[in-house]
Design a protein around this motif. Structure first.
Motif, PDB file in Angstrom:
ATOM      1  N   TYR A  82       0.832  -1.207   0.000  1.00 39.06           N
ATOM      2  CA  TYR A  82       0.000   0.000   0.000  1.00 39.06           C
ATOM      3  C   TYR A  82       0.869   1.261   0.000  1.00 39.06           C
ATOM      4  CZ  TYR A  82      -3.480   3.442   1.501  1.00 39.06           C
ATOM      5  OH  TYR A  82      -4.290   4.542   1.590  1.00 39.06           O
ATOM      6  N   ALA A  83       1.926   1.265   0.831  1.00 38.08           N
ATOM      7  CA  ALA A  83       2.766   2.456   0.946  1.00 38.08           C
ATOM      8  C   ALA A  83       3.581   2.704  -0.312  1.00 38.08           C
ATOM      9  CB  ALA A  83       3.689   2.316   2.153  1.00 38.08           C
ATOM     10  N   LEU A  84       4.078   1.627  -0.929  1.00 35.69           N
ATOM     11  CA  LEU A  84       4.961   1.786  -2.073  1.00 35.69           C
ATOM     12  C   LEU A  84       4.227   1.830  -3.409  1.00 35.69           C
ATOM     13  CD1 LEU A  84       7.812  -0.639  -0.974  1.00 35.69           C
ATOM     14  CD2 LEU A  84       7.840   1.859  -0.885  1.00 35.69           C
ATOM     15  N   LEU A  85       3.159   1.027  -3.520  1.00 41.45           N
ATOM     16  CA  LEU A  85       2.451   0.922  -4.797  1.00 41.45           C
ATOM     17  C   LEU A  85       1.072   1.560  -4.780  1.00 41.45           C
ATOM     18  CD1 LEU A  85       3.309  -2.790  -5.725  1.00 41.45           C
ATOM     19  CD2 LEU A  85       4.462  -0.705  -6.497  1.00 41.45           C
ATOM     20  N   GLY A  86       0.553   1.853  -3.581  1.00 41.11           N
ATOM     21  CA  GLY A  86      -0.799   2.410  -3.502  1.00 41.11           C
ATOM     22  C   GLY A  86      -1.856   1.434  -3.940  1.00 41.11           C
ATOM     23  N   SER A  87      -1.672   0.142  -3.616  1.00 42.17           N
ATOM     24  CA  SER A  87      -2.618  -0.879  -4.044  1.00 42.17           C
ATOM     25  C   SER A  87      -2.846  -1.884  -2.916  1.00 42.17           C
ATOM     26  CB  SER A  87      -2.106  -1.606  -5.290  1.00 42.17           C
ATOM     27  OG  SER A  87      -0.907  -2.305  -5.012  1.00 42.17           O
ATOM     28  N   GLY A  88      -3.803  -2.796  -3.150  1.00 41.35           N
ATOM     29  CA  GLY A  88      -4.106  -3.839  -2.189  1.00 41.35           C
ATOM     30  C   GLY A  88      -4.206  -5.173  -2.886  1.00 41.35           C
ATOM     31  N   ARG A  89      -4.763  -6.162  -2.179  1.00 41.09           N
ATOM     32  CA  ARG A  89      -4.933  -7.479  -2.772  1.00 41.09           C
ATOM     33  C   ARG A  89      -6.018  -7.441  -3.846  1.00 41.09           C
ATOM     34  NH1 ARG A  89      -5.637  -9.327   2.519  1.00 41.09           N
ATOM     35  NH2 ARG A  89      -7.512 -10.487   1.925  1.00 41.09           N
ATOM     36  N   LYS A  90      -6.096  -8.514  -4.633  1.00 42.20           N
ATOM     37  CA  LYS A  90      -7.112  -8.622  -5.667  1.00 42.20           C
ATOM     38  C   LYS A  90      -8.492  -8.501  -5.036  1.00 42.20           C
ATOM     39  CE  LYS A  90      -8.830 -11.688  -9.299  1.00 42.20           C
ATOM     40  NZ  LYS A  90      -8.697 -12.996  -9.971  1.00 42.20           N
ATOM     41  N   GLY A  91      -9.337  -7.666  -5.622  1.00 46.08           N
ATOM     42  CA  GLY A  91     -10.688  -7.480  -5.097  1.00 46.08           C
ATOM     43  C   GLY A  91     -10.951  -6.079  -4.603  1.00 46.08           C
ATOM     44  N   VAL A  92      -9.884  -5.296  -4.363  1.00 45.82           N
ATOM     45  CA  VAL A  92     -10.067  -3.922  -3.888  1.00 45.82           C
ATOM     46  C   VAL A  92      -9.449  -2.955  -4.890  1.00 45.82           C
ATOM     47  CG1 VAL A  92      -7.936  -3.882  -2.531  1.00 45.82           C
ATOM     48  CG2 VAL A  92      -9.823  -2.358  -1.911  1.00 45.82           C
ATOM     49  N   ILE A  93     -10.143  -1.841  -5.117  1.00 43.43           N
ATOM     50  CA  ILE A  93      -9.630  -0.750  -5.940  1.00 43.43           C
ATOM     51  C   ILE A  93      -9.326   0.417  -5.008  1.00 43.43           C
ATOM     52  CG2 ILE A  93     -10.094   0.816  -7.863  1.00 43.43           C
ATOM     53  CD1 ILE A  93      -9.942  -2.153  -8.637  1.00 43.43           C
ATOM     54  N   HIS A 150     -13.522   9.821  -6.855  1.00 40.69           N
ATOM     55  CA  HIS A 150     -12.403   9.340  -6.035  1.00 40.69           C
ATOM     56  C   HIS A 150     -11.711   8.119  -6.649  1.00 40.69           C
ATOM     57  CE1 HIS A 150     -13.023  12.081  -2.729  1.00 40.69           C
ATOM     58  NE2 HIS A 150     -14.304  11.768  -2.680  1.00 40.69           N
ATOM     59  N   LEU A 151     -12.141   7.692  -7.818  1.00 43.52           N
ATOM     60  CA  LEU A 151     -11.548   6.537  -8.473  1.00 43.52           C
ATOM     61  C   LEU A 151     -10.325   6.933  -9.298  1.00 43.52           C
ATOM     62  CD1 LEU A 151     -14.778   4.815  -9.837  1.00 43.52           C
ATOM     63  CD2 LEU A 151     -13.199   3.815  -8.173  1.00 43.52           C
ATOM     64  N   PRO A 152      -9.396   5.984  -9.483  1.00 39.31           N
ATOM     65  CA  PRO A 152      -8.327   6.241 -10.454  1.00 39.31           C
ATOM     66  C   PRO A 152      -8.944   6.462 -11.834  1.00 39.31           C
ATOM     67  CG  PRO A 152      -7.849   4.280  -9.125  1.00 39.31           C
ATOM     68  CD  PRO A 152      -9.264   4.668  -8.824  1.00 39.31           C
ATOM     69  N   ASP A 153      -8.323   7.320 -12.638  1.00 39.04           N
ATOM     70  CA  ASP A 153      -8.882   7.665 -13.941  1.00 39.04           C
ATOM     71  C   ASP A 153      -9.194   6.433 -14.789  1.00 39.04           C
ATOM     72  OD1 ASP A 153      -8.736  10.318 -13.317  1.00 39.04           O
ATOM     73  OD2 ASP A 153      -6.854  10.682 -14.381  1.00 39.04           O
ATOM     74  N   MET A 154      -8.309   5.436 -14.757  1.00 36.29           N
ATOM     75  CA  MET A 154      -8.488   4.271 -15.620  1.00 36.29           C
ATOM     76  C   MET A 154      -9.659   3.394 -15.186  1.00 36.29           C
ATOM     77  SD  MET A 154      -5.412   1.689 -14.442  1.00 36.29           S
ATOM     78  CE  MET A 154      -4.161   2.849 -14.937  1.00 36.29           C
ATOM     79  N   MET A 155     -10.155   3.586 -13.969  1.00 35.86           N
ATOM     80  CA  MET A 155     -11.241   2.757 -13.466  1.00 35.86           C
ATOM     81  C   MET A 155     -12.605   3.428 -13.603  1.00 35.86           C
ATOM     82  SD  MET A 155      -9.763   0.010 -12.660  1.00 35.86           S
ATOM     83  CE  MET A 155     -11.234  -0.777 -12.005  1.00 35.86           C
ATOM     84  N   ARG A 156     -12.645   4.641 -14.066  1.00 34.73           N
ATOM     85  CA  ARG A 156     -13.919   5.352 -14.142  1.00 34.73           C
ATOM     86  C   ARG A 156     -14.711   4.906 -15.367  1.00 34.73           C
ATOM     87  NH1 ARG A 156     -12.243  11.601 -12.443  1.00 34.73           N
ATOM     88  NH2 ARG A 156     -11.101  10.998 -10.539  1.00 34.73           N
ATOM     89  N   ASN A 157     -15.942   4.466 -15.121  1.00 32.70           N
ATOM     90  CA  ASN A 157     -16.846   4.128 -16.220  1.00 32.70           C
ATOM     91  C   ASN A 157     -18.280   4.279 -15.732  1.00 32.70           C
ATOM     92  OD1 ASN A 157     -17.897   1.568 -15.106  1.00 32.70           O
ATOM     93  ND2 ASN A 157     -15.838   0.776 -15.475  1.00 32.70           N
ATOM     94  N   ASP A 158     -19.215   4.141 -16.647  1.00 32.09           N
ATOM     95  CA  ASP A 158     -20.621   4.356 -16.303  1.00 32.09           C
ATOM     96  C   ASP A 158     -21.372   3.040 -16.118  1.00 32.09           C
ATOM     97  OD1 ASP A 158     -20.727   3.407 -18.878  1.00 32.09           O
ATOM     98  OD2 ASP A 158     -22.019   5.003 -19.647  1.00 32.09           O
ATOM     99  N   ALA A 159     -20.644   1.938 -15.869  1.00 34.17           N
ATOM    100  CA  ALA A 159     -21.284   0.623 -15.812  1.00 34.17           C
ATOM    101  C   ALA A 159     -22.356   0.548 -14.736  1.00 34.17           C
ATOM    102  CB  ALA A 159     -20.226  -0.468 -15.588  1.00 34.17           C
ATOM    103  N   MET A 160     -22.024   0.984 -13.526  1.00 27.47           N
ATOM    104  CA  MET A 160     -22.983   0.870 -12.425  1.00 27.47           C
ATOM    105  C   MET A 160     -24.087   1.922 -12.515  1.00 27.47           C
ATOM    106  SD  MET A 160     -22.442  -1.725 -10.321  1.00 27.47           S
ATOM    107  CE  MET A 160     -22.389  -2.637 -11.883  1.00 27.47           C
ATOM    108  N   MET A 161     -23.786   3.104 -13.047  1.00 29.86           N
ATOM    109  CA  MET A 161     -24.822   4.110 -13.262  1.00 29.86           C
ATOM    110  C   MET A 161     -25.836   3.591 -14.281  1.00 29.86           C
ATOM    111  SD  MET A 161     -24.491   8.025 -14.714  1.00 29.86           S
ATOM    112  CE  MET A 161     -24.031   7.457 -16.360  1.00 29.86           C
TER     113      MET A 161
END
Length: 382
Positions: A82-93, A150-161
Motif C-alpha cells: 500500500y505504501a509503495l504501490l498504492g494498491s491492495g490485494r485482488k478485489g479492492v480498488i 475518487h476513483l483512479p482515472d483508468m477505473m472510471r466508467n458508467d457501468a454501475m450508473m
C-alpha cells in the motif's frame, strides 16, 4: 513513466515475500520433523494421496494452522504494497484520499441479466400480491457510481450508473413501485458521506436519506400505514474497520500506513404498542412493514431499520440477512413460515445493483450435496 519508488517496490516486495516464504517453510519442516508422534499420523505419500487431492487439502490446512508469523506477514507485506504501490490485494480498488472500492462494482451488467432479474422479481411480486402483501423495490446504487470522482482515472466508467438506471426503468415498466435512492444520495453527498470510505456499505447518513426516499415513495404511491408512536435517540458511536481495509492490510498494522477505523453513529428507535391493538385474546401477529435485503439492512451499525421506523412512523420487522446478496433472503422468506406467522402489509426489498448478474443472486453458496440450494422463482421452489 514508472517512478524510482515503483521500480524499487517491484524488486523489494517479491524479495521480502520469498525470503519470508523460505524461512517460514523451513520453520514448519523442522517443527514437523521434531515430533515423531505427529509424523506417525501423517498420510502415506502414495500416488492416490496426491491425485485424490488429500495432499493439497492437508497442505492448505498445515499452512493455515502452522505458518508462523502469518498475521505479521499479512500486515507487513500489505503495508509495504500500500505504501509503495498504492494498491491492495485482488478485489479492492484503491482510490484517492483513503477511498476504497470493491472490484465487484466495475462489471457491466448485460441487458439479459437485468431482464432475468426483473422477471424473477415479478414472480415474487405476484406471490406476495396473492397473499395481500404490497412490494416496494429499493435498488441501491454502487459506491463507485456515487463517488466516481475518487476513483483512479483508468477505473472510471458508467457501468454501475447504467445498471441502476436500466434496472429501475425495467422495474417500473413491469408495474412495480420503485424508490429512487440514487437521486437522494447524490443530493445528500455534499452535506455528509453516504458511503463509508473504507467499506462497501453505506453510512447511517446514506441509510437515513434512503429511508426518507422510501417514505416519499409511500406517500406518492398512496401506500397508507397506521401511524404509531416512535421514539428515537442517538447512541454512542462505534469504531468500525472497513471490510475493504482488510484487503489492504490487517487492522493491527493499518495505522502504520495512515489507515484507521471509521466512527459510525448509532441511531435507535422503539415503537410504542398501540392501545387496543390485537384480537380479543390480545394477539395480533401482523406487522405494517417487513424489510428484506442484504447486510445494508441486516447490519445494525447502519441503523436502516430504525430510520425506516422513524420516517414511516410505523414498526418495521427486519428479516434481512448478511452475506447472501438480495435474492436468497427473499427466497428464504417465501419458503419459510414467517409470512404466514407474521404477515406484513408491505415488504420493502433493499437490492444493491452490484449483485445483478452474479451467479448466486438467487442461489445460496453451498458445498456439494448439502441440499441448501434455491432455484429460480417460478420453477417450483417457492
Amino acid at each position: 513513466m514508472a517512478s524510482i519508488r515503483q521500480h524499487t517496490a517491484t524488486l523489494l516486495l517479491p524479495t521480502v515475500f520469498f525470503g519470508y516464504a523460505i524461512y517460514a517453510n523451513s520453520t514448519m519442516i523442522f517443527a514437523a520433523a521434531g515430533s515423531e508422534a505427529e509424523a506417525a499420523q501423517v498420510n502415506d505419500l502414495s500416488l492416490s494421496y496426491v491425485i485424490d487431492g488429500e495432499a493439497t487439502r492437508d497442505l492448505d490446512a498445515l499452512y493455515k494452522s502452522e505458518l508462523p508469523h502469518r498475521d505479521a506477514a499479512v500486515g507487513v507485506i500489505g503495508n509495504a504494497r500500500y505504501a509503495l504501490l498504492g494498491s491492495g490485494r485482488k478485489g479492492v480498488i484503491v482510490g484517492d484520499d483513503g477511498w476504497f472500492f470493491t472490484g465487484e462494482e466495475f462489471k457491466r451488467v448485460k441487458p439479459t441479466e437485468i431482464e432475468s432479474a426483473v422477471s424473477q422479481i415479478g414472480e415474487v411480486r405476484k406471490k406476495l400480491a396473492d397473499a395481500g402483501i404490497e412490494l416496494v423495490m429499493v435498488p441501491l446504487p454502487a459506491k463507485s457510481d456515487i463517488y466516481t470522482e475518487h476513483l483512479p482515472d483508468m477505473m472510471r466508467n458508467d457501468a454501475m450508473m447504467t445498471a441502476y438506471g436500466d434496472f429501475s426503468t425495467a422495474l417500473k415498466q413491469a408495474g412495480m413501485t420503485v424508490v429512487d435512492t440514487r437521486t437522494a444520495m447524490l443530493a445528500a453527498k455534499p452535506h455528509d458521506d453516504v458511503f463509508l470510505k473504507s467499506d462497501t456499505h453505506w453510512t447511517p447518513a446514506g441509510a437515513r436519506v434512503t429511508a426518507e426516499a422510501v417514505q416519499k415513495t409511500f406517500q406518492q404511491s398512496g401506500i397508507l400505514l397506521a401511524s404509531e408512536q416512535v421514539t428515537a435517540s442517538w447512541q454512542t458511536p462505534v469504531d468500525v474497520w472497513g471490510d475493504l481495509t482488510k484487503y489492504i492490510t490487517s487492522p493491527d498494522y493499518a495505522p502504520r500506513v495512515g489507515l484507521k477505523p471509521e466512527s459510525v453513529p448509532i441511531y435507535r428507535t422503539s415503537v410504542a404498542e398501540a392501545e387496543g391493538s390485537g384480537d380479543i385474546f390480545g394477539n395480533d401477529a401482523s406487522v405494517p412493514v417487513m424489510l428484506v435485503g442484504t447486510s445494508y439492512s441486516a447490519n445494525e451499525n447502519w441503523s436502516f431499520t430504525d430510520f425506516l421506523r422513524q420516517t414511516l412512523s410505523s414498526d418495521v420487522v427486519n428479516v434481512a440477512k448478511e452475506g447472501l446478496g438480495p435474492g436468497v433472503p427473499m427466497m428464504d422468506l417465501l419458503e419459510g413460515q414467517v409470512l404466514a406467522d407474521t404477515p406484513p402489509s408491505v415488504i420493502v426489498w433493499e437490492f444493491p445493483v452490484r449483485y445483478l448478474g452474479t451467479d448466486t443472486l438467487w442461489t445460496r453458496k453451498t458445498n456439494a450435496g448439502n441440499g441448501g440450494h434455491h432455484g429460480p422463482v417460478g420453477e417450483g421452489n417457492v
